[in-house]
Design a protein around this motif. Structure first.
Motif, short mmCIF file in Angstrom:
data_model
loop_
_atom_site.label_atom_id
_atom_site.label_comp_id
_atom_site.label_asym_id
_atom_site.label_seq_id
_atom_site.Cartn_x
_atom_site.Cartn_y
_atom_site.Cartn_z
N LEU A 76 0.88 -1.00 0.02
CA LEU A 76 -0.09 0.15 0.16
C LEU A 76 0.98 1.22 0.12
O LEU A 76 1.98 1.31 0.68
N LYS A 77 0.47 2.19 -0.65
CA LYS A 77 1.45 3.30 -1.03
C LYS A 77 0.54 4.56 -0.86
O LYS A 77 -0.81 4.72 -1.42
N LYS A 78 1.18 5.84 -0.48
CA LYS A 78 0.55 7.27 -0.75
C LYS A 78 1.77 8.25 -0.97
O LYS A 78 2.73 8.00 -0.16
N PRO A 79 1.50 9.08 -2.06
CA PRO A 79 2.67 9.91 -2.40
C PRO A 79 3.01 10.90 -1.02
O PRO A 79 4.20 11.34 -0.87
N SER A 80 2.05 11.39 -0.45
CA SER A 80 2.13 12.58 0.67
C SER A 80 1.18 12.06 1.88
O SER A 80 -0.22 12.18 1.40
N ALA A 81 1.61 11.81 2.92
CA ALA A 81 0.94 11.31 3.87
C ALA A 81 0.30 12.46 4.80
O ALA A 81 0.74 13.64 4.88
N LEU A 82 -0.94 12.16 5.38
CA LEU A 82 -1.67 13.14 6.08
C LEU A 82 -1.76 12.50 7.60
O LEU A 82 -1.76 11.56 7.72
N VAL A 83 -1.80 13.70 8.41
CA VAL A 83 -2.02 13.10 10.03
C VAL A 83 -3.25 12.30 10.21
O VAL A 83 -3.09 11.25 10.73
N SER A 84 -4.08 12.51 9.23
CA SER A 84 -5.52 11.77 9.39
C SER A 84 -5.23 10.52 8.94
O SER A 84 -6.40 9.81 8.90
N ASP A 85 -4.16 10.16 8.12
CA ASP A 85 -4.09 8.76 7.58
C ASP A 85 -3.55 7.76 8.90
O ASP A 85 -3.60 6.57 8.75
N SER A 86 -3.31 8.47 9.89
CA SER A 86 -2.90 7.36 11.04
C SER A 86 -4.16 6.51 11.52
O SER A 86 -5.17 6.87 11.79
N ALA A 87 -3.78 5.29 11.38
CA ALA A 87 -4.71 4.25 11.69
C ALA A 87 -4.10 3.04 11.57
O ALA A 87 -3.10 2.88 11.31
N LEU A 88 -5.10 1.77 11.81
CA LEU A 88 -4.51 0.60 11.52
C LEU A 88 -5.00 0.02 10.18
O LEU A 88 -6.25 0.05 9.61
N TYR A 89 -3.92 -0.54 9.34
CA TYR A 89 -4.44 -0.99 7.94
C TYR A 89 -4.03 -2.60 7.84
O TYR A 89 -3.19 -3.06 8.51
N PHE A 90 -5.00 -3.21 7.26
CA PHE A 90 -5.04 -4.31 6.99
C PHE A 90 -5.10 -5.00 5.58
O PHE A 90 -5.71 -4.69 4.87
N CYS A 91 -4.22 -5.94 5.24
CA CYS A 91 -4.20 -6.44 3.94
C CYS A 91 -4.86 -7.83 4.01
O CYS A 91 -4.87 -8.43 5.20
N ALA A 92 -5.65 -8.09 2.86
CA ALA A 92 -6.47 -9.50 2.92
C ALA A 92 -6.28 -9.97 1.49
O ALA A 92 -6.24 -9.38 0.57
#
Lengths: 118, 113
Positions: A76-92
C-alpha cells in the motif's frame, strides 16, 4: 492454504512524506487482494482491491497499491501522508477460484499501525 | 444508503452465558460473513452465509453458530461463553459475484467476565 503477512507492526512517517505499508500473500491460483483501514473503535473500511489487469490500483483517500506477482506482494502506498491517515491497516487475500457455492473466505493479515507525525 | 448495521454496540456477559449478536447487511447484499477480532490481531473468519445457507466456516468450536433470515439479516450465537471469547465481532456483507469485497459494520464489542 491462504495466508497474509504484514511484516511491520508499525510504520512511522512524517506528514507530507511518501508512505509504504508492506504486504505479502500466499494463495493457490490467482488472488483477489484487498486493503482495509480501521480507526479506533470502528469497523473496517474498504480502501481498494486488485482483481486483474493493471498492477497499480488506485483507491480511496489517495491511496494506491502495487501488485507484484513474482514477489507475491501487494504494498500500500501514498505519495504524501496526512496526519489523518494515522490508523490500523489490514491487507487481505481471497482465492479467485472460490465460487459462491463455497465460502468466499477472506484472510486478513495481522495489521500495521500507521503513525503520521506533524 | 445505510451501511452494515450491528447490534448491540457493546455487551458484557459472564462465563457460561449465551449471547446473540445481530447484523443487517447493505441493501441488495445477499452474503453475510462474521469475523472475530481479538485486540491486536486481524479479523478471523467465523462464518459466511448466502441465501440462508452456511457457505463456509472458520476454525471455531461448535459453541459458535449463526443463521441468516429471508431478509438477509443474520445472527451470530455463542454458547457457554469463555473469557477468550472477549473480542470485537464484525459482520460484513457483500454482493454475489465479482471480487467479493466485503463491507463491514462497526462491530459488537463483547466482554466476558
Amino acid at each position: 492454504a491462504q495466508s497474509v503477512a504484514q511484516p511491520e507492526d508499525q510504520v512511522n512517517v512524517a506528514e507530507g512524506n511518501p508512505l509504504t505499508v508492506k504486504c505479502t500473500y500466499s494463495v493457490s491460483g490467482n488472488p483477489y487482494l484487498f486493503w482495509y483501514v480501521q480507526y479506533p473503535n470502528r469497523g473496517l473500511q474498504f480502501l481498494l482491491k486488485y482483481i486483474t489487469g493493471d498492477n497499480l490500483v488506485k483507491g480511496s483517500y489517495g491511496f494506491e497499491a502495487e501488485f507484484n506477482k513474482s514477489q507475491t506482494s501487494f504494498h500500500l502506498k501514498k505519495p504524501s501522508a496526512l496526519v489523518s491517515d494515522s490508523a490500523l491497516y489490514f491487507c487481505a487475500v481471497r482465492a479467485a477460484a472460490q465460487t459462491y457455492s463455497s465460502a468466499s473466505k477472506i484472510i486478513f493479515g495481522s495489521g500495521t499501525r500507521l503513525s503520521i507525525r506533524p | 444508503d445505510a451501511g452494515v448495521t450491528q447490534s448491540p454496540t457493546h455487551l458484557i456477559k459472564t462465563r457460561g452465558q449465551h449471547v446473540t449478536l445481530r447484523c443487517s447487511p447493505i441493501s441488495g447484499h445477499k452474503s453475510v460473513s462474521w469475523y472475530q477480532q481479538v485486540l491486536g490481531q486481524g479479523p478471523q473468519f467465523i462464518f459466511q452465509y448466502y441465501e440462508k445457507e452456511e457457505r463456509g466456516r472458520g476454525n471455531f468450536p461448535d459453541r459458535f453458530s449463526a443463521r441468516q433470515f429471508p431478509n438477509y439479516s443474520s445472527e451470530l450465537n455463542v454458547n457457554a461463553l469463555l473469557l477468550g471469547d472477549s473480542a470485537l465481532y464484525l459482520c460484513a456483507s457483500s454482493l454475489v459475484g465479482g471480487a467479493g469485497e466485503q463491507f463491514f459494520g462497526p462491530g459488537t464489542r463483547l466482554t466476558v467476565l
